[in-house]
Design a protein around this motif. Sequence first.
Motif, mmCIF file in Angstrom:
data_model
loop_
_atom_site.group_PDB
_atom_site.id
_atom_site.type_symbol
_atom_site.label_atom_id
_atom_site.label_comp_id
_atom_site.label_asym_id
_atom_site.label_seq_id
_atom_site.Cartn_x
_atom_site.Cartn_y
_atom_site.Cartn_z
ATOM 1 N N TRP A 120 0.819 -1.218 0.000
ATOM 2 C CA TRP A 120 0.000 0.000 0.000
ATOM 3 C C TRP A 120 0.843 1.255 0.000
ATOM 4 O O TRP A 120 0.460 2.272 -0.570
ATOM 5 N N GLU A 121 2.024 1.171 0.640
ATOM 6 C CA GLU A 121 2.905 2.361 0.627
ATOM 7 C C GLU A 121 3.370 2.674 -0.781
ATOM 8 O O GLU A 121 3.402 3.840 -1.195
ATOM 9 N N ALA A 122 3.726 1.627 -1.527
ATOM 10 C CA ALA A 122 4.180 1.845 -2.918
ATOM 11 C C ALA A 122 3.045 2.438 -3.750
ATOM 12 O O ALA A 122 3.254 3.352 -4.560
ATOM 13 N N LEU A 123 1.824 1.939 -3.540
ATOM 14 C CA LEU A 123 0.680 2.468 -4.299
ATOM 15 C C LEU A 123 0.450 3.937 -3.928
ATOM 16 O O LEU A 123 0.252 4.794 -4.806
ATOM 17 N N TYR A 124 0.503 4.214 -2.633
ATOM 18 C CA TYR A 124 0.276 5.590 -2.164
ATOM 19 C C TYR A 124 1.323 6.529 -2.771
ATOM 20 O O TYR A 124 0.990 7.592 -3.313
#
Length: 324
Positions: A174-178
């Motif tokens: 999710w951090e990479a997507l964010y």
Amino acid sequence: METIQATRHAEKRNTGTPLDLSWVEETHINPSATARRAATLGTRRSVKKEWQAAWLLRAITCTDLTTLAGDDTPGNVRRLAAKALNPVRQDILDALGMGDADITTGAVCVYHERIEDALAIVGDKVPVAAVSTGFPAGQSPYKQRIEEIKSSVAAGASEIDIVISREHVLTGNWEALYNEVCEMRMACGDAHMKTILATGELGPIWNVSKASKVCMMAGADFIKTSTGKESVNATLEVSLVMTRAIRDYLERTDMKVGFKPAGGIRSAKQALNWQILMKEELGNDWLMPNLFRFGASSLLTDIERQLSHYATGHYAAAHHMPMG
Ligand SMILES: O=C[C@H](O)COP(=O)(O)O
């Protein structure tokens, strides 16, 4: 109808928030309850016959009239853009008492190479949206995807439809997507960003909710279901999950994020089902083009046919409609 055009981009934009992983992790979706609720939208609910023409005219103002084909040419994009400026035949509008309403579509949506052709016809009367970031798969080099956004904004697109890296959702990163969506939003500058989740490629339905939340926290102006190129595109089930994520985000942040179902929406009946969904789940604000768009290449033809039926009492063949 004039007010509809004036409010196309009037809302305060979503500024995004820091990434809150606990909000993502607390997601609980019941797939069978979601499917049951979605099924009732097209059956138990309906728009009264005398209101349907007004709802369909509204649907036109919320349509991103789209062409995304390998054989798009300056000529066919210019014709599409002319249709976006005058989406309904004047005699039909006159018969419906809407002759002076100045109705246009919500936007024209094209590939980067065709932005100039669309702008040459619509000028500043209809926004030009460009699909971007290696649409539809999003598998081109990352830096190139960011540069693509900047190039389309420089070419005059005022709306950018980006695709996310499905990989980040499927691996729960999710951090990479964010971070990716934050950077894409930065690259958009003043252009409004629609974030395509490609829900047909995200695995279980709760991933759709989680990805919606992350994209909104990263500053998406709209969340959009599909590119139109996946094997499963817009469905009422995923739309229900996404609209509920929008509602949660509004409750948490007081910021309104738009919604765009896209891919496979071809009939006036389908359009009405989505409008009922928006009204019931999010309220009347999400029936307006600043917060709701259909991504569709052929929906307008069927809507115009239905409007012609309301106006004349009989159906015209699709080939009598200019887009048919
Ligand atoms: O975003 C828009 C879609 O690509 C349109 O899909 P469609 O051709 O199935 O209407």
